[in-house]
Design an enzyme around this catalytic site. Structure first.
Site, PDB file in Angstrom:
ATOM      1  N   MET A   1      35.093  -0.668  43.246  1.00  0.00           N
ATOM      2  CA  MET A   1      35.941  -1.760  42.770  1.00  0.00           C
ATOM      3  C   MET A   1      35.760  -3.050  43.562  1.00  0.00           C
ATOM      4  O   MET A   1      35.605  -4.124  42.990  1.00  0.00           O
ATOM      5  CB  MET A   1      37.414  -1.329  42.786  1.00  0.00           C
ATOM      6  CG  MET A   1      37.782  -0.327  41.713  1.00  0.00           C
ATOM      7  SD  MET A   1      39.499   0.244  41.871  1.00  0.00           S
ATOM      8  CE  MET A   1      40.409  -1.270  41.520  1.00  0.00           C
TER       9      MET A   1
ATOM     10  N   ALA B   1      41.246   6.549  43.565  1.00  0.00           N
ATOM     11  CA  ALA B   1      40.744   7.701  44.319  1.00  0.00           C
ATOM     12  C   ALA B   1      39.418   8.238  43.776  1.00  0.00           C
ATOM     13  O   ALA B   1      38.932   9.269  44.256  1.00  0.00           O
ATOM     14  CB  ALA B   1      41.790   8.821  44.310  1.00  0.00           C
ATOM     15  N   ILE B   2      38.817   7.561  42.823  1.00  0.00           N
ATOM     16  CA  ILE B   2      37.626   8.091  42.161  1.00  0.00           C
ATOM     17  C   ILE B   2      36.451   8.265  43.129  1.00  0.00           C
ATOM     18  O   ILE B   2      35.602   9.143  42.935  1.00  0.00           O
ATOM     19  CB  ILE B   2      37.224   7.197  40.957  1.00  0.00           C
ATOM     20  CG1 ILE B   2      36.172   7.885  40.082  1.00  0.00           C
ATOM     21  CG2 ILE B   2      36.779   5.821  41.417  1.00  0.00           C
ATOM     22  CD1 ILE B   2      36.644   9.161  39.430  1.00  0.00           C
ATOM     23  N   ASP B   3      36.384   7.474  44.192  1.00  0.00           N
ATOM     24  CA  ASP B   3      35.327   7.657  45.195  1.00  0.00           C
ATOM     25  C   ASP B   3      35.340   9.068  45.769  1.00  0.00           C
ATOM     26  O   ASP B   3      34.305   9.589  46.191  1.00  0.00           O
ATOM     27  CB  ASP B   3      35.500   6.664  46.351  1.00  0.00           C
ATOM     28  CG  ASP B   3      34.720   5.376  46.125  1.00  0.00           C
ATOM     29  OD1 ASP B   3      33.723   5.412  45.394  1.00  0.00           O
ATOM     30  OD2 ASP B   3      35.124   4.342  46.670  1.00  0.00           O
TER      31      ASP B   3
ATOM     32  N   VAL C   1      36.092   2.954  38.230  1.00  0.00           N
ATOM     33  CA  VAL C   1      34.916   2.363  38.874  1.00  0.00           C
ATOM     34  C   VAL C   1      34.893   2.751  40.348  1.00  0.00           C
ATOM     35  O   VAL C   1      35.893   2.604  41.062  1.00  0.00           O
ATOM     36  CB  VAL C   1      34.922   0.833  38.705  1.00  0.00           C
ATOM     37  CG1 VAL C   1      33.783   0.191  39.501  1.00  0.00           C
ATOM     38  CG2 VAL C   1      34.795   0.463  37.230  1.00  0.00           C
TER      39      VAL C   1
ATOM     40  N   TYR D   1      29.600   3.519  53.848  1.00  0.00           N
ATOM     41  CA  TYR D   1      30.470   4.429  53.115  1.00  0.00           C
ATOM     42  C   TYR D   1      29.613   5.540  52.515  1.00  0.00           C
ATOM     43  O   TYR D   1      28.522   5.285  52.003  1.00  0.00           O
ATOM     44  CB  TYR D   1      31.209   3.701  51.988  1.00  0.00           C
ATOM     45  CG  TYR D   1      32.302   2.780  52.464  1.00  0.00           C
ATOM     46  CD1 TYR D   1      33.430   3.284  53.105  1.00  0.00           C
ATOM     47  CD2 TYR D   1      32.228   1.404  52.255  1.00  0.00           C
ATOM     48  CE1 TYR D   1      34.448   2.453  53.547  1.00  0.00           C
ATOM     49  CE2 TYR D   1      33.232   0.558  52.687  1.00  0.00           C
ATOM     50  CZ  TYR D   1      34.349   1.084  53.334  1.00  0.00           C
ATOM     51  OH  TYR D   1      35.345   0.253  53.768  1.00  0.00           O
TER      52      TYR D   1
ATOM     53  N   ARG E   1      28.120  -6.611  47.473  1.00  0.00           N
ATOM     54  CA  ARG E   1      28.431  -6.757  48.892  1.00  0.00           C
ATOM     55  C   ARG E   1      27.165  -6.598  49.737  1.00  0.00           C
ATOM     56  O   ARG E   1      26.116  -6.202  49.235  1.00  0.00           O
ATOM     57  CB  ARG E   1      29.478  -5.715  49.306  1.00  0.00           C
ATOM     58  CG  ARG E   1      30.860  -5.969  48.742  1.00  0.00           C
ATOM     59  CD  ARG E   1      31.814  -4.817  48.998  1.00  0.00           C
ATOM     60  NE  ARG E   1      31.486  -3.639  48.195  1.00  0.00           N
ATOM     61  CZ  ARG E   1      32.188  -2.515  48.209  1.00  0.00           C
ATOM     62  NH1 ARG E   1      33.235  -2.390  49.018  1.00  0.00           N
ATOM     63  NH2 ARG E   1      31.840  -1.494  47.440  1.00  0.00           N
TER      64      ARG E   1
ATOM     65  N   LYS F   1      27.597   0.680  50.365  1.00  0.00           N
ATOM     66  CA  LYS F   1      27.822   1.863  49.551  1.00  0.00           C
ATOM     67  C   LYS F   1      26.878   2.998  49.924  1.00  0.00           C
ATOM     68  O   LYS F   1      25.876   2.805  50.600  1.00  0.00           O
ATOM     69  CB  LYS F   1      27.676   1.530  48.069  1.00  0.00           C
ATOM     70  CG  LYS F   1      28.853   0.740  47.517  1.00  0.00           C
ATOM     71  CD  LYS F   1      30.193   1.429  47.743  1.00  0.00           C
ATOM     72  CE  LYS F   1      30.383   2.673  46.917  1.00  0.00           C
ATOM     73  NZ  LYS F   1      31.670   3.356  47.221  1.00  0.00           N
TER      74      LYS F   1
ATOM     75  N   HIS G   1      31.438   8.932  51.122  1.00  0.00           N
ATOM     76  CA  HIS G   1      32.263   9.643  50.128  1.00  0.00           C
ATOM     77  C   HIS G   1      31.541  10.894  49.629  1.00  0.00           C
ATOM     78  O   HIS G   1      31.288  11.078  48.437  1.00  0.00           O
ATOM     79  CB  HIS G   1      32.622   8.713  48.967  1.00  0.00           C
ATOM     80  CG  HIS G   1      33.434   7.521  49.370  1.00  0.00           C
ATOM     81  ND1 HIS G   1      34.747   7.631  49.782  1.00  0.00           N
ATOM     82  CD2 HIS G   1      33.110   6.201  49.439  1.00  0.00           C
ATOM     83  CE1 HIS G   1      35.221   6.416  50.073  1.00  0.00           C
ATOM     84  NE2 HIS G   1      34.238   5.551  49.892  1.00  0.00           N
TER      85      HIS G   1
ATOM     86  N   VAL H   1      45.819   8.224  45.755  1.00  0.00           N
ATOM     87  CA  VAL H   1      45.993   9.426  46.569  1.00  0.00           C
ATOM     88  C   VAL H   1      44.762   9.630  47.448  1.00  0.00           C
ATOM     89  O   VAL H   1      43.639   9.483  46.973  1.00  0.00           O
ATOM     90  CB  VAL H   1      46.195  10.655  45.665  1.00  0.00           C
ATOM     91  CG1 VAL H   1      46.412  11.909  46.500  1.00  0.00           C
ATOM     92  CG2 VAL H   1      47.362  10.428  44.724  1.00  0.00           C
TER      93      VAL H   1
ATOM     94  N   GLU I   1      34.438   5.767  55.995  1.00  0.00           N
ATOM     95  CA  GLU I   1      35.752   6.208  55.509  1.00  0.00           C
ATOM     96  C   GLU I   1      36.371   7.333  56.321  1.00  0.00           C
ATOM     97  O   GLU I   1      37.545   7.664  56.110  1.00  0.00           O
ATOM     98  CB  GLU I   1      35.673   6.620  54.032  1.00  0.00           C
ATOM     99  CG  GLU I   1      34.970   7.935  53.743  1.00  0.00           C
ATOM    100  CD  GLU I   1      33.468   7.794  53.571  1.00  0.00           C
ATOM    101  OE1 GLU I   1      32.833   8.789  53.186  1.00  0.00           O
ATOM    102  OE2 GLU I   1      32.917   6.696  53.839  1.00  0.00           O
TER     103      GLU I   1
ATOM    104  N   SER J   1      40.490  -0.448  50.836  1.00  0.00           N
ATOM    105  CA  SER J   1      41.639   0.133  50.141  1.00  0.00           C
ATOM    106  C   SER J   1      42.629  -0.958  49.766  1.00  0.00           C
ATOM    107  O   SER J   1      43.189  -0.957  48.661  1.00  0.00           O
ATOM    108  CB  SER J   1      42.328   1.178  51.032  1.00  0.00           C
ATOM    109  OG  SER J   1      41.476   2.266  51.289  1.00  0.00           O
TER     110      SER J   1
END
Length: 368
Positions: A302, A269-271, A299, A95, A16, A76, A97, A240, A119, A135
């Site tokens: 994603m 939700a891994i981020d 990942v 982002y 991206r 990212k 996170h 979640v 986010e 999302s």
């Protein structure tokens, strides 16, 4: 006039770009200068000539961008080598996170920059407008990805989610009925899977039931119902979210042991640290691992592999905020927009977002 920089993303298999050519044209038209690293748009099939036609100044290295510009616009979280290039007074808009990432938090604090996280920006209703499109994309992707890893050659159970006449469809469990979970439900329903979605919000569950009528089952989330559904599931989507904080671990290792061999979990939700005790971040280069004979897909970026759709969807929502930050400066912009203020996670060496500070046991310093 503000000098805005767009470096090429360097996270593994991240294609991206922070600003598409049309967004560059908009900002240049507003009187700003935009520096774009050569090749930054290659992943979305936007070549350097398109950026030049939009009014961008093309530069050869990210170092030149970080050295010169007032505001960095990315997708990212900055990798540590990028954090080292940030400086005091510079604005980073991307982002982040941060909750599960102490190392990045400390690097951003050390830089002295003001880091604004997509986010945690909120709208007038408390929604997350800059997180929502990614999302939605991750939710839609979770079903096609899960279907792929259910294939026998991938180590999965050999289940066709939609089934065929004479065979039962695959069982999909979606944990969370927000933007990503609802999008996963939409795609799973489209292929004809047997779907159950869990959430703690009856309002969200009623909405899904009204939209999908009798094609989707809903359940109020509890440990007992989750354990029962996991034991029957072929594909589980973890969707979640607690904004800005670590995701709760709703699936324990003991629950995982009760799942079927060759079933698949996609942890969206891994981020934010993941919603399984067994989750750990993976990349598009090596997207899965197996724990307790269950395939885990974790990942952290994603949407990066559908880069063109993702970049344009992201720019649709981030551009008005980037425009405001450039026109007013970050301090005035956040003073006039409480939702944008919620995006400021780090500023002047301090953690300014409470959930991040709490997650890492750090001091929380509210913005003045």
């Amino acid at each position: 006039m503000v000098l805005i920089g767009v470096p090429k993303e360097i996270k593994t298999h991240e294609y991206r770009v922070g600003l598409v050519p049309e967004s560059v044209q908009d900002l240049v038209g507003a009187g700003h200068r935009v520096l774009v690293e050569r090749g930054a748009g290659r992943g979305i099939f936007a070549d350097d000539e398109q950026y030049e036609a939009a009014g961008a100044v093309m530069v050869s290295t990210r170092e030149e961008i970080f050295e010169k510009v007032d505001m960095i616009v990315k997708v990212k979280e900055p990798q540590l080598e990028e954090c080292a290039l940030l400086r005091e007074g510079q604005v980073l808009f991307t982002y982040l996170h941060l909750a599960p990432d102490r190392e990045q938090t400390e690097a951003l604090c050390a830089s002295g920059c003001t880091a604004i996280a997509y986010e945690t920006v909120t709208d007038a209703h408390g929604g997350l407008p800059l997180l929502a499109p990614m999302s939605e994309i991750a939710g839609r992707m979770s079903i096609q990805i899960g279907a792929h890893f259910l294939e026998t050659v991938q180590g999965g159970r050999g289940i066709l989610l939609g089934g065929v006449p004479g065979t039962l469809p695959g069982k999909v469990v979606v944990i969370g009925a927000g933007a990503s979970g609802s999008s996963a439900v939409r795609i799973a329903a489209g292929v004809g899977a047997d779907i159950t979605v869990l959430d703690l919000s009856m309002e969200k569950l009623r909405l899904l039931e009204s939209v999908f009528a009798n094609t989707v089952k809903t359940a109020y989330s509890s440990k007992a119902i989750l354990e029962r559904l996991l034991a029957e599931a072929d594909l589980v989507v973890g969707a979640v979210l607690v904004p800005g904080a670590n995701a709760p671990k709703v699936i324990s290792r003991e629950m995982l042991k009760g799942m079927k061999r060759g079933s698949v979990v996609v942890d969206i939700a891994i981020d934010q640290g993941g919603c399984l005790e067994s989750s750990k971040p993976t990349t598009h280069a090596a997207p899965t691992f197996v724990e307790e004979e269950v395939i885990h897909y974790c990942v952290t970026n994603m949407p990066g592999i559908v880069a063109q759709s993702s970049s344009y969807a992201l720019n649709n929502v981030t551009l008005p905020y980037a425009r405001a930050l450039a026109a007013k400066g970050w301090e005035r912009a956040v003073a006039e927009d409480a939702g944008l203020r919620n995006g400021v996670n780090v500023s002047g060496g301090k953690v300014t977002y409470e959930a991040v500070a709490k997650s890492q046991g750090k001091a929380y310093t509210p913005l003045p």
